[in-house]
Design a protein around this motif. Structure first.
Motif: not given
Ligand code: KIV
Length: 311
Positions: A234-239, A244-254
């Motif tokens: 979630d945090l890396l943007g693989i999904t 969820a509201k609590f997820v912060k994305r630190y990258a957009n790996v997908h």
């Protein structure tokens, strides 16, 4: 820092000592935030190690994020063990927590101990995590008494999300906040070394954290907990898709991965890959000798086997 900004701090020293339970207690006492992340395989464990995570959870969120199930209920102990073994090979420093999947601990203390021991012996995790209060408190007590440290998990507990009315924040009414507080205190009383709070209003979480001695690790539980955890994918943007509201994305790996694979396919189709840098050479004399072999009459007249489909 804005949500789009990137801050890559200095890497942790290579000689960091392994994170122990006393170290986690010390971090909480000194107000040093505990950084926990999930991992499900060797590369994600190596990333967590290199980035300096304190705690790595082989979460049953693997069900959704790496195995493609629609919920965590489906993942089996056997699957968790395969993933856990891979994570172990990539970790040296963080404390490793193995998640006990649904069905692996609820029905009896004996089953809970037996499966916690399997996780520890077969994956090399040092501790296990189980979800919810109620009967799980008894199971946590039994596992702790058997000598395996246990992390609790209250609030939104995905294994029982249906019974909770879905994937939504917990503790939003005084009644459910009281229940959450009692579950957390009970888990602490039976010896849990830390407790995850998932999807709990920040003010409720803050009030309960003050009553607890053990470190709370929050995921959607505001800033008061001693530590935070997020799901690696979630945090890396693989999904992709709704988070969820609590997820912060630190990258957009997908998107990076799709872009890379798309370029590879394009280069194969247009004969731009492989390039000279990607091919092996051979000594001219060896090549010449091999060509003489190929020029033999018996080989030049060789034909492909004329196969016919089986009747
Ligand atoms: O399975 C998991 O990833 C978890 C975290 C969300 C705490 O339980």
């Amino acid at each position: 820092m804005s949500s789009g900004a990137r801050s890559h701090t200095a890497p942790p020293p290579a000689d960091r000592p392994p994170v122990s339970l006393p170290r986690l207690a010390e971090m909480k006492a000194k107000g040093e935030p505990i950084a926990m992340i999930t991992a499900y395989d060797y590369p994600s464990a190596k990333v967590a190690e290199e980035a300096g995570a304190d705690v790595v959870l082989v979460g049953d969120s693997a069900a959704n994020v790496v195995l493609g199930y629609s919920g965590t209920e489906a993942v089996t102990l056997e699957e968790m063990i395969v993933l856990g073994k891979a994570v172990r090979r990539g970790l040296r420093t963080p404390l490793m927590v193995g998640d006990m999947p649904m069905g692996s601990y609820e029905s009896s203390n004996e089953l809970a101990i037996q499966n916690a021991q399997r996780l520890v012996k077969e994956t090399g995790c040092q501790t296990v995590k189980l979800e919810a209060g109620g009967i799980s408190v008894e199971r946590a007590r039994a596992i702790v008494r058997s000598g395996i440290p246990v992390m609790g998990h209250v609030g939104l507990t995905p294994q029982t999300a249906t019974a909770l009315g879905g994937y939504k924040a917990q503790g939003k009414t005084a009644q459910s906040a009281i229940q959450l507080c009692e579950d957390a205190l009970a888990l602490q009383a039976v010896g849990c070394f830390a407790i995850v709070f998932e999807a709990v209003p920040a003010a409720i979480s803050e009030a309960i954290v003050e009553k607890l001695e053990v470190p709370v690790i929050g995921i959607g539980a505001g800033p008061a907990p001693a530590g935070q955890v997020l799901v690696f994918h979630d945090l890396l943007g693989i999904t992709t898709g709704r988070m969820a509201k609590f997820v912060k994305r630190y990258a957009n790996v997908h998107d990076e991965m799709v872009g890379g694979v798309r370029t590879y396919i394009e280069e194969v189709r247009t004969h731009h890959f492989p390039e000279p840098d990607h091919v092996y050479g051979v000594e001219p004399a060896e090549l010449a000798e091999f060509r003489r072999y190929l020029d033999q009459e018996s080989l030049t007249s060789a034909k492909a086997w004329d196969w016919e489909p089986l009747p």
